[in-house]
Design an enzyme around this catalytic site. Structure first.
Site, mmCIF file in Angstrom:
data_model
loop_
_atom_site.group_PDB
_atom_site.id
_atom_site.type_symbol
_atom_site.label_atom_id
_atom_site.label_comp_id
_atom_site.label_asym_id
_atom_site.label_seq_id
_atom_site.Cartn_x
_atom_site.Cartn_y
_atom_site.Cartn_z
ATOM 1 N N LYS A 110 0.840 -1.206 0.000
ATOM 2 C CA LYS A 110 0.000 0.000 0.000
ATOM 3 C C LYS A 110 0.875 1.256 0.000
ATOM 4 C CE LYS A 110 -0.359 -0.517 5.008
ATOM 5 N NZ LYS A 110 -1.153 -1.078 6.109
ATOM 6 N N ARG A 159 -10.419 -0.495 14.811
ATOM 7 C CA ARG A 159 -10.214 0.297 13.608
ATOM 8 C C ARG A 159 -11.203 -0.244 12.581
ATOM 9 N NH1 ARG A 159 -4.346 0.883 10.662
ATOM 10 N NH2 ARG A 159 -4.723 -1.322 10.333
ATOM 11 N N TYR A 204 15.549 30.759 9.238
ATOM 12 C CA TYR A 204 14.298 31.421 9.632
ATOM 13 C C TYR A 204 14.229 31.649 11.130
ATOM 14 C CZ TYR A 204 11.714 30.936 5.193
ATOM 15 O OH TYR A 204 11.265 31.046 3.916
ATOM 16 N N MET A 236 11.066 24.716 3.300
ATOM 17 C CA MET A 236 10.312 23.927 2.331
ATOM 18 C C MET A 236 11.214 23.128 1.387
ATOM 19 S SD MET A 236 7.440 25.142 -0.434
ATOM 20 C CE MET A 236 6.422 25.977 0.776
HETATM 21 C C1 LIG Z 1 -0.309 -1.903 6.847
HETATM 22 C C2 LIG Z 1 -0.869 -3.224 7.226
HETATM 23 C C3 LIG Z 1 -0.036 -4.354 7.282
HETATM 24 C C4 LIG Z 1 1.470 -4.274 7.154
HETATM 25 O O1 LIG Z 1 1.980 -3.744 8.348
HETATM 26 P P1 LIG Z 1 3.554 -3.617 8.640
HETATM 27 O O2 LIG Z 1 3.605 -3.167 10.053
HETATM 28 O O3 LIG Z 1 4.058 -2.592 7.708
HETATM 29 O O4 LIG Z 1 4.164 -4.944 8.416
HETATM 30 C C5 LIG Z 1 -0.631 -5.592 7.489
HETATM 31 N N1 LIG Z 1 -1.974 -5.699 7.684
HETATM 32 C C6 LIG Z 1 -2.799 -4.623 7.686
HETATM 33 C C7 LIG Z 1 -4.256 -4.814 7.929
HETATM 34 C C8 LIG Z 1 -2.269 -3.352 7.479
HETATM 35 O O5 LIG Z 1 -3.082 -2.283 7.515
#
Ligand SMILES: *Cc1c(COP(=O)(O)O)cnc(C)c1O
Length: 387
Positions: free
Chosen positions: A49, A146, A268, A327
């Site tokens: 992802k 979640r 800055y 930036m």
């Molecule tokens: C992002 C995610 C993973 C991978 O998690 P890592 O900690 O990066 O290994 C696995 N399962 C779900 C449901 C996730 O959201």
């Protein structure tokens, strides 16, 4: 160690780029094989992802497919569509599930929705009534709060003899809240809840662990592990020496090296006053590139907590950030380097082979995941091919 990878086939654009990101596909494939070994009898998926944690879903996906991965997880369907040509025979699971209007994208790209709520389940049943058999996965909540069906609803669904025969999940999964902390009692509680789910859906594959959970041992592996961060060389478990190979190295060009006098101000807000005659290296990276402002040497709230500022690596030395990160530019203090050690045009490593991404993240008050996924669009990427 300096640049340990081969730049001979890097493009002219890469070699001259103000910001460079080198991705070691050999290390990536090794990390996947390492996690597959740790997963024992379970299959090992790859979580890709967020553009494969910022490293490029096309090249990363293809490399992991060639290494043997046949189960991939993405967050949203468009990521699955991008991945599909690079992982032709793989199962691609979409963690955010499916919503009305997205059906064609799933069917055309052969994506498997992870059903994560009552509403999605109802919608999915209506699709099956029209279309007939199509695979899905079910996410069950075991204490994270979640995504996922509540535990009791999932157990009831497993026992529901009236559910349509076309409803045929290929995977049930849940996610650990504290997998990165082996001493947390949450792990065992979630394990026990998930065992009930896995038993109730007998004959269907089950999956509980991301990278961190995979390190908790065989009980946590079930049929499929889901590593993400470990594949990219990041730390999965707090306090454990990271066994993974670094995959990504980010570098920024030094645009100017300048001398400055004691008592002069830097950057800055003029929040940094020089306490000695100094040499400063101005590098072509800033918060727009994901080089977080919280890495500033001084002048940001995080520094008031006592956490030291960020640093880069050049010519064998760690060099501290001085003043506020801006930036597009960051100022490093190179006073302690030998006078001829660096010059304008050289590259400072921001994280990678010499500076673990998680050490840099800690200096920013965050985690390696955020640094990688926030890299921004200005890095020129170079992929070192897996052999
Ligand atoms: C992002 C995610 C993973 C991978 O998690 P890592 O900690 O990066 O290994 C696995 N399962 C779900 C449901 C996730 O959201």
């Amino acid at each position: 160690m300096s640049t340990a990878f081969d730049l001979t086939d890097a493009s002219a654009e890469f070699l001259a780029a103000p910001l460079r990101l080198t991705i070691d596909l050999g290390a990536l494939a090794d990390n996947w094989r390492d996690m597959a070994r740790r997963s024992g009898k379970a299959r090992t998926a790859a979580v890709v992802k967020a553009d494969a944690y910022g490293l490029g879903i096309e090249d990363v996906g293809q490399t992991l497919y060639r290494a043997g991965a046949r189960d991939f997880f993405v967050a949203v369907p468009s990521e699955g569509a991008t991945l599909r040509p690079y992982a032709p025979e793989a199962r691609i699971f979409v963690l955010s599930g499916i919503w009305p209007g997205m059906e064609e994208m799933f069917f055309e790209n052969d994506l498997v929705p992870v059903i994560a709520s009552e509403e999605q389940l109802t919608f999915w049943m209506s699709i099956l009534a029209e279309r007939g058999d199509y695979p899905c996965a079910l996410q069950v909540d075991t204490g994270f709060n979640r995504l996922g069906l509540p535990l009791d609803d999932a157990l009831a669904l497993a026992d529901d003899v009236s559910r349509p025969a076309s409803f045929s999940p290929v995977l049930v999964l849940s996610h650990l809240a504290c997998g990165d902390d082996p001493s947390s009692p949450m792990n065992r509680l979630q394990l026990e809840s998930f065992r009930r789910v896995s038993t109730a859906f007998e004959g269907i594959d089950s999956s509980l662990s991301a990278s961190a959970g995979t390190f908790l041992g065989p009980e946590y592996h079930f049929d499929l592990t889901r590593p993400g961060i470990a594949l990219y060389g990041g730390e999965a478990v707090n306090g454990m020496k990271n066994p993974m190979r670094p995959v990504a190295t980010a570098e920024a060009r030094v645009l100017q090296v300048r001398d400055a006098r004691v008592d002069e101000a830097v950057g800055y807000g003029a929040v940094s006053r020089l306490t000695r005659d100094s040499r400063l290296a101005i590098a072509s990276v800033g918060y727009a590139d994901g080089y977080l402002r919280s890495l500033s040497g001084r002048g940001v709230p995080l520094r008031d907590t006592g956490i030291a500022g960020g640093y880069g690596f050049i010519a064998g030395h760690r060099i501290p950030v001085i003043g506020r990160i801006t930036m597009d530019l960051t100022i490093f203090d190179v006073t302690d380097l030998p006078r001829n050690a660096i010059a304008a045009g050289d590259y400072v490593e921001l994280f990678g082979n010499n500076l673990p991404v998680d050490d840099v993240a800690r200096a920013a008050g965050t985690i390696g995941y955020e640094l990688l996924t926030g890299l921004g669009l200005r890095h020129e990427r170079h992929y070192v091919e897996a052999l």
